[in-house]
Design a protein around this motif. Sequence first.
Motif, PDB file in Angstrom:
ATOM      1  N   ILE A 136       5.146  66.073   5.893  1.00  0.00           N
ATOM      2  CA  ILE A 136       5.481  65.100   6.418  1.00  0.00           C
ATOM      3  C   ILE A 136       6.729  64.508   5.980  1.00  0.00           C
ATOM      4  N   PHE A 137       7.623  63.936   6.835  1.00  0.00           N
ATOM      5  CA  PHE A 137       8.901  63.519   6.202  1.00  0.00           C
ATOM      6  C   PHE A 137       9.447  62.789   7.063  1.00  0.00           C
ATOM      7  N   ASP A 138       9.084  60.830   6.328  1.00  0.00           N
ATOM      8  CA  ASP A 138      10.110  60.190   7.557  1.00  0.00           C
ATOM      9  C   ASP A 138      10.987  60.030   7.321  1.00  0.00           C
ATOM     10  N   TYR A 139      11.211  59.663   7.628  1.00  0.00           N
ATOM     11  CA  TYR A 139      13.417  59.083   7.554  1.00  0.00           C
ATOM     12  C   TYR A 139      14.173  58.558   8.209  1.00  0.00           C
ATOM     13  N   GLU A 140      14.788  57.683   7.924  1.00  0.00           N
ATOM     14  CA  GLU A 140      15.693  56.155   8.799  1.00  0.00           C
ATOM     15  C   GLU A 140      16.607  57.029  10.043  1.00  0.00           C
ATOM     16  N   SER A 141      16.168  56.586  11.027  1.00  0.00           N
ATOM     17  CA  SER A 141      16.856  56.863  12.199  1.00  0.00           C
ATOM     18  C   SER A 141      18.291  56.191  12.664  1.00  0.00           C
ATOM     19  N   SER A 142      19.295  56.112  12.801  1.00  0.00           N
ATOM     20  CA  SER A 142      20.283  55.364  13.277  1.00  0.00           C
ATOM     21  C   SER A 142      19.211  54.997  15.049  1.00  0.00           C
ATOM     22  N   LEU A 143      19.008  56.067  15.207  1.00  0.00           N
ATOM     23  CA  LEU A 143      17.812  55.146  16.785  1.00  0.00           C
ATOM     24  C   LEU A 143      17.103  54.473  16.670  1.00  0.00           C
ATOM     25  N   ASP A 144      16.818  53.853  15.308  1.00  0.00           N
ATOM     26  CA  ASP A 144      15.513  53.305  15.211  1.00  0.00           C
ATOM     27  C   ASP A 144      16.148  51.832  15.919  1.00  0.00           C
ATOM     28  N   ASN A 145      17.196  51.153  16.095  1.00  0.00           N
ATOM     29  CA  ASN A 145      16.938  49.903  16.466  1.00  0.00           C
ATOM     30  C   ASN A 145      17.693  49.237  17.869  1.00  0.00           C
ATOM     31  N   TRP A 146      17.869  51.208  18.452  1.00  0.00           N
ATOM     32  CA  TRP A 146      17.852  51.226  19.992  1.00  0.00           C
ATOM     33  C   TRP A 146      16.559  51.232  20.447  1.00  0.00           C
ATOM     34  N   VAL A 147      15.395  51.597  19.564  1.00  0.00           N
ATOM     35  CA  VAL A 147      13.935  52.074  20.125  1.00  0.00           C
ATOM     36  C   VAL A 147      13.491  51.162  20.040  1.00  0.00           C
ATOM     37  N   TYR A 148      13.884  50.813  18.680  1.00  0.00           N
ATOM     38  CA  TYR A 148      12.681  49.080  18.624  1.00  0.00           C
ATOM     39  C   TYR A 148      13.442  47.662  18.418  1.00  0.00           C
ATOM     40  N   GLU A 149      12.607  46.761  18.970  1.00  0.00           N
ATOM     41  CA  GLU A 149      13.596  45.715  18.727  1.00  0.00           C
ATOM     42  C   GLU A 149      13.461  45.415  16.779  1.00  0.00           C
TER      43      GLU A 149
END
Length: 150
Positions: A136-149
């Motif tokens: 299981i690979f948790d990873y930062e995505s550059s889209l996270d800030n565009w999906v979550y407040e």
Amino acid sequence: MERTFIAIKPDGVQRKLIGEIIARFEKKGYKLVAMKYIVPKRELAAKHYEEHKGKGFYEGLLDFITSGPIVAMVWQGKGVIATARKMIGQTKPLESECGSIRGDFGIEVGRNIIHGSDSLDSAEREIGIWFSEEEIFDYESSLDNWVYEK
Ligand code: GTP
Ligand code: MG
């Protein structure tokens, strides 16, 4: 972050719905953190569906789920367990809303294309059955800030 176990069943694979299904979860904003393509052994399928042991459809369900390759996945994100169930639809495809996966693509209860965990307890149990922690690979995505407040 919340995680759920999703599997595209043998009928979903045969029906060429892998891309369609993965695209729906991706477009929603959820993150794919684990995936494997396997023909499940009966023992694994029995563990997965142990809550249904003894029911009339149980042996047929195991025959079906072990009959060909499936796509086993872990999806991660806020509210993913309940939202995935909504995206999947009702157990019986003909009772599922159009717009849901089963509502759009299925007819029969024994050919309902996809599985999703139904609670936090079952999500944790099922993820533990199908995946090891190293898979299981948790990873930062550059889209996270565009999906979550923030
Ligand atoms: P899953 O995501 O696969 O667990 O489906 P579900 O949570 O919507 O339904 P449930 O856990 O109650 O049943 C598990 C699976 O068994 C279903 O997805 C169906 O494929 C199958 N199943 C359930 N009820 C019936 C039934 O009455 N007849 C048949 N043939 N299959 C059933
Ligand atoms: Mg279920």
